[in-house]
Motif scaffolding. Structure first.
Motif, PDB file in Angstrom:
ATOM      1  N   VAL A  42       0.822  -1.212   0.000  1.00 54.73           N
ATOM      2  CA  VAL A  42       0.000   0.000   0.000  1.00 54.73           C
ATOM      3  C   VAL A  42       0.861   1.268   0.000  1.00 54.73           C
ATOM      4  O   VAL A  42       0.532   2.255  -0.659  1.00 54.73           O
ATOM      5  N   TYR A  43       1.964   1.221   0.713  1.00 52.42           N
ATOM      6  CA  TYR A  43       2.819   2.417   0.866  1.00 52.42           C
ATOM      7  C   TYR A  43       4.282   2.023   0.605  1.00 52.42           C
ATOM      8  O   TYR A  43       5.046   1.781   1.551  1.00 52.42           O
ATOM      9  N   PRO A  44       4.708   1.989  -0.654  1.00 56.17           N
ATOM     10  CA  PRO A  44       6.021   1.420  -0.978  1.00 56.17           C
ATOM     11  C   PRO A  44       7.201   2.408  -0.943  1.00 56.17           C
ATOM     12  O   PRO A  44       8.215   2.170  -1.620  1.00 56.17           O
TER      13      PRO A  44
ATOM     14  N   GLN B 247       9.374   5.821   1.514  1.00 54.09           N
ATOM     15  CA  GLN B 247       9.667   6.237   2.896  1.00 54.09           C
ATOM     16  C   GLN B 247       8.760   7.396   3.284  1.00 54.09           C
ATOM     17  O   GLN B 247       8.776   8.446   2.636  1.00 54.09           O
ATOM     18  N   TRP B 248       7.994   7.191   4.342  1.00 53.95           N
ATOM     19  CA  TRP B 248       7.112   8.245   4.854  1.00 53.95           C
ATOM     20  C   TRP B 248       7.757   8.899   6.077  1.00 53.95           C
ATOM     21  O   TRP B 248       8.379   8.203   6.902  1.00 53.95           O
ATOM     22  N   ASN B 249       7.535  10.196   6.192  1.00 57.44           N
ATOM     23  CA  ASN B 249       8.189  11.024   7.195  1.00 57.44           C
ATOM     24  C   ASN B 249       7.895  10.588   8.635  1.00 57.44           C
ATOM     25  O   ASN B 249       8.781  10.119   9.357  1.00 57.44           O
TER      26      ASN B 249
ATOM     27  N   GLY C  90       2.669   0.858  -7.799  1.00 56.43           N
ATOM     28  CA  GLY C  90       1.578   0.444  -6.902  1.00 56.43           C
ATOM     29  C   GLY C  90       1.024   1.570  -6.053  1.00 56.43           C
ATOM     30  O   GLY C  90       0.144   1.329  -5.222  1.00 56.43           O
ATOM     31  N   TYR C  91       1.530   2.812  -6.209  1.00 52.09           N
ATOM     32  CA  TYR C  91       1.047   3.920  -5.367  1.00 52.09           C
ATOM     33  C   TYR C  91       0.699   5.125  -6.231  1.00 52.09           C
ATOM     34  O   TYR C  91       1.396   5.445  -7.196  1.00 52.09           O
ATOM     35  N   PHE C  92      -0.373   5.771  -5.865  1.00 55.32           N
ATOM     36  CA  PHE C  92      -0.746   7.043  -6.489  1.00 55.32           C
ATOM     37  C   PHE C  92      -0.972   8.070  -5.386  1.00 55.32           C
ATOM     38  O   PHE C  92      -1.619   7.742  -4.385  1.00 55.32           O
TER      39      PHE C  92
ATOM     40  N   THR D 278       4.537  18.324   3.885  1.00 56.23           N
ATOM     41  CA  THR D 278       5.263  17.738   5.008  1.00 56.23           C
ATOM     42  C   THR D 278       4.324  16.912   5.884  1.00 56.23           C
ATOM     43  O   THR D 278       3.180  16.617   5.477  1.00 56.23           O
ATOM     44  N   GLN D 279       4.769  16.520   7.057  1.00 56.04           N
ATOM     45  CA  GLN D 279       3.964  15.682   7.966  1.00 56.04           C
ATOM     46  C   GLN D 279       4.299  16.025   9.414  1.00 56.04           C
ATOM     47  O   GLN D 279       5.279  16.739   9.660  1.00 56.04           O
ATOM     48  N   PRO D 280       3.518  15.541  10.389  1.00 52.16           N
ATOM     49  CA  PRO D 280       3.776  15.926  11.785  1.00 52.16           C
ATOM     50  C   PRO D 280       5.234  15.677  12.207  1.00 52.16           C
ATOM     51  O   PRO D 280       5.787  14.601  11.969  1.00 52.16           O
TER      52      PRO D 280
ATOM     53  N   ARG E 233      -3.643  12.469   9.400  1.00 53.31           N
ATOM     54  CA  ARG E 233      -4.977  11.945   9.714  1.00 53.31           C
ATOM     55  C   ARG E 233      -5.894  12.345   8.557  1.00 53.31           C
ATOM     56  O   ARG E 233      -6.803  13.151   8.688  1.00 53.31           O
ATOM     57  N   ASP E 234      -5.607  11.710   7.418  1.00 55.71           N
ATOM     58  CA  ASP E 234      -6.057  12.182   6.108  1.00 55.71           C
ATOM     59  C   ASP E 234      -7.522  12.574   6.001  1.00 55.71           C
ATOM     60  O   ASP E 234      -7.848  13.627   5.474  1.00 55.71           O
ATOM     61  N   ASN E 235      -8.413  11.684   6.437  1.00 54.63           N
ATOM     62  CA  ASN E 235      -9.842  11.958   6.207  1.00 54.63           C
ATOM     63  C   ASN E 235     -10.580  12.262   7.505  1.00 54.63           C
ATOM     64  O   ASN E 235     -11.775  11.998   7.616  1.00 54.63           O
TER      65      ASN E 235
ATOM     66  N   MET F 235     -12.770   1.042   3.784  1.00 56.83           N
ATOM     67  CA  MET F 235     -11.773   1.356   4.817  1.00 56.83           C
ATOM     68  C   MET F 235     -11.005   2.631   4.484  1.00 56.83           C
ATOM     69  O   MET F 235     -10.122   3.045   5.238  1.00 56.83           O
ATOM     70  N   ARG F 236     -11.289   3.210   3.331  1.00 57.41           N
ATOM     71  CA  ARG F 236     -10.435   4.277   2.810  1.00 57.41           C
ATOM     72  C   ARG F 236     -11.215   5.588   2.637  1.00 57.41           C
ATOM     73  O   ARG F 236     -12.434   5.602   2.665  1.00 57.41           O
ATOM     74  N   PRO F 237     -10.503   6.687   2.405  1.00 60.30           N
ATOM     75  CA  PRO F 237     -11.193   7.955   2.112  1.00 60.30           C
ATOM     76  C   PRO F 237     -12.081   7.821   0.873  1.00 60.30           C
ATOM     77  O   PRO F 237     -11.856   6.953   0.018  1.00 60.30           O
TER      78      PRO F 237
ATOM     79  N   ASP G 290     -13.037  12.918  -1.180  1.00 59.80           N
ATOM     80  CA  ASP G 290     -11.793  13.214  -0.443  1.00 59.80           C
ATOM     81  C   ASP G 290     -10.608  13.189  -1.414  1.00 59.80           C
ATOM     82  O   ASP G 290      -9.771  14.093  -1.416  1.00 59.80           O
ATOM     83  N   TYR G 291     -10.545  12.126  -2.212  1.00 59.86           N
ATOM     84  CA  TYR G 291      -9.390  11.984  -3.114  1.00 59.86           C
ATOM     85  C   TYR G 291      -9.340  13.085  -4.161  1.00 59.86           C
ATOM     86  O   TYR G 291      -8.265  13.596  -4.485  1.00 59.86           O
ATOM     87  N   ASP G 292     -10.496  13.471  -4.691  1.00 56.53           N
ATOM     88  CA  ASP G 292     -10.509  14.579  -5.661  1.00 56.53           C
ATOM     89  C   ASP G 292      -9.885  15.816  -5.024  1.00 56.53           C
ATOM     90  O   ASP G 292      -9.123  16.551  -5.654  1.00 56.53           O
TER      91      ASP G 292
ATOM     92  N   ARG H 155     -13.537   3.264   8.823  1.00 58.97           N
ATOM     93  CA  ARG H 155     -13.046   4.126   7.738  1.00 58.97           C
ATOM     94  C   ARG H 155     -11.881   5.024   8.195  1.00 58.97           C
ATOM     95  O   ARG H 155     -12.047   6.176   8.579  1.00 58.97           O
ATOM     96  N   TYR H 156     -10.705   4.452   8.197  1.00 59.21           N
ATOM     97  CA  TYR H 156      -9.448   5.201   8.279  1.00 59.21           C
ATOM     98  C   TYR H 156      -9.414   6.129   9.502  1.00 59.21           C
ATOM     99  O   TYR H 156      -9.358   5.653  10.621  1.00 59.21           O
ATOM    100  N   TRP H 157      -9.507   7.441   9.342  1.00 57.10           N
ATOM    101  CA  TRP H 157      -9.394   8.340  10.508  1.00 57.10           C
ATOM    102  C   TRP H 157     -10.748   8.860  10.971  1.00 57.10           C
ATOM    103  O   TRP H 157     -10.838   9.905  11.601  1.00 57.10           O
TER     104      TRP H 157
END
Ligand code: DGY
Length: 435
Positions: free
Chosen positions: A29-31, A33-35, A81-83, A101-103, A162-164, A195-197, A201-203, A348-350
């Motif tokens: 799902v997340y291939p 490096q995330w911050n 595999g990621y968009f 950026t991220q927290p 906390r995306d959505n 389980m996802r946004p 949300d994605y738009d 559903r996610y967050w």
């Protein structure tokens, strides 16, 4: 599963997700490096391989921009595999990175690595990382604190991590999605849509990426012109704690001027934080910078004030009352959204699920603030979830079911660093805690 088996499983997950100096949150799902994932992962590695823990952060900072900005993704290798991948972000940076950026958990992770490790051996690592961490914190203060109050503004829901979360629903209405065009989501080819946004949300996420790209990732302009500018209670609390931890590291390194600067940042945020207190709700809530409106809802981020070292007897009491009330409605604390909210969705996610990393921040914060019973309840709930369901990305607070990606790096890391229990009291005391 016994504690030993869980320890082994968590180590296996981190090792399997290690791509050579950096760790992917989950290979499918997340291939990349995330911050903030890497900050948590470094603490997990440190439980059995201290050098590898430091390396995680060093690799992350190899993606730092010259002006101090630290991106939320470093694309060390492309992966279809990621968009959205590096070509969509088009930041022009080497290595390729995203433009948001991220927290800022990294300074707190570095302090944890420093305090638990062989200090003579790792001092050169600390000396090299300190100026990079400081440069990032200065970037946040310069570009993301327009009120000058130590309150961190996000310009994309993904920046909150906390995306959505429903906190972004109102502010997102100003985002124009009419020119987004067609794109192919990859998350829903790996995971169930429920389980996802949502598509809307994605738009909005994609529209904001396009907005940043159109401004050539000029962060000053994005910070002033973005249709989405929200003071995020989560990022603000995490930043306040990170500034305290960076201050402790400045003192270790005897960097006096930098320590003074950080002391001022902490004091600013301690005064400014009241802007996020919502008296009607009785909790700290995110607040739209453009309209001034409060998100008006209790989320798991509301409880991060304890982690931040923000102390206020009356407010703390009201927050603990919320925790108690919520704890009676769910089997496992801490759901990402108050279950009485009409927007609560347990999978559903967050918008409902429990996240182990947030539990770590809340639980260790409560313990450090003298509410050890609550800290222990949250740690025990986290341990039960991981033991019963596995090291999933997130969990249903009602049933304990594991949801999202499996074999998730930061969940494994939280087990090793905190949820397993041995380290439960080691969450270092918050230095210079508030009033
Ligand atoms: C995602 O793609 O779901 C991430 O949270 C964005 O960083």
């Amino acid at each position: 599963m016994t504690q030993d088996k869980l320890d082994r499983r968590a180590r296996e997950i981190l090792i399997a997700n290690d791509r050579g100096g950096y760790t992917v949150p989950n290979g499918r799902v997340y291939p990349f490096q995330w911050n903030w994932d890497s900050a948590f992962v470094s603490m997990g590695f440190a439980a059995f391989d201290a050098a590898r823990g430091w390396r995680e952060i060093e690799t992350l900072f190899a993606g730092q921009w010259e002006d101090g900005f630290l991106p939320h993704i470093v694309f060390w290798k492309d992966d279809a595999g990621y968009f959205p991948g590096p070509a969509v972000w088009a930041t022009g940076h080497t290595p390729p990175t995203s433009g948001i950026t991220q927290p800022p958990v990294a300074a707190s992770a570095v302090r944890a690595l420093w305090e638990r490790g062989d200090q003579a051996r790792f001092r050169p690592h600390l000396e090299r990382l300190f100026p990079k961490l400081l440069a990032w914190h200065r970037w946040i203060a310069r570009v993301r604190d327009p009120l000058g109050q130590g309150l961190a503004v996000i310009v994309h829901p993904w920046e909150s991590g906390r995306d959505n979360s429903p906190e972004w629903d109102g502010p997102s209405e100003l985002i124009d999605t009419s020119r987004v065009g067609s794109y192919e989501r990859r998350d829903t080819s790996h995971l169930d849509q429920s389980m996802r946004p949502t598509k809307l949300d994605y738009d909005r996420y994609v529209a904001l990426v396009q907005f940043g790209r159109a401004l050539g990732w000029n962060h000053e302009r994005i910070g002033q012109e973005s249709p989405f500018r929200v003071v995020d209670v989560g990022t603000t609390m995490i930043l306040l704690r990170a500034n305290r931890d960076l201050l402790a590291l400045a003192e270790v390194l005897q960097c006096r001027a930098e320590a003074e600067e950080l002391r001022r940042s902490v004091a600013r945020a301690e005064n400014g934080i009241s802007w996020l207190w919502n008296e009607r709700v009785g909790a700290y809530c995110s607040r739209d910078l453009i309209t001034g409106e409060s998100a008006d809802v209790v989320t798991s981020a509301s409880f991060l004030s304890f982690y931040a070292g923000v102390r206020n007897e009356d407010r703390d009491r009201r927050l603990l009352e919320h925790l108690e009330r919520i704890g009676r409605r769910v089997k496992y604390l801490v759901p990402s959204l108050d279950p009485v909210s009409t927007r609560f969705d347990s999978i559903r996610y967050w918008r409902g699920p429990v996240w182990a990393v947030i539990n770590y921040l809340i639980g260790s914060g409560l313990t450090a603030a003298g509410h050890a019973q609550w800290g222990e309840r949250i740690r025990a709930d986290t341990g039960k979830l991981l033991e019963q369901a596995g090291m999933y990305e997130y969990f249903c607070p009602l049933t304990g079911r594991g949801i999202g990606g499996d074999d998730f790096s930061w969940t494994a890391a939280v087990w090793l660093h905190w949820a397993r229990g041995v380290e439960r009291d080691s969450a270092h005391a918050v230095s210079g805690a508030g009033p």
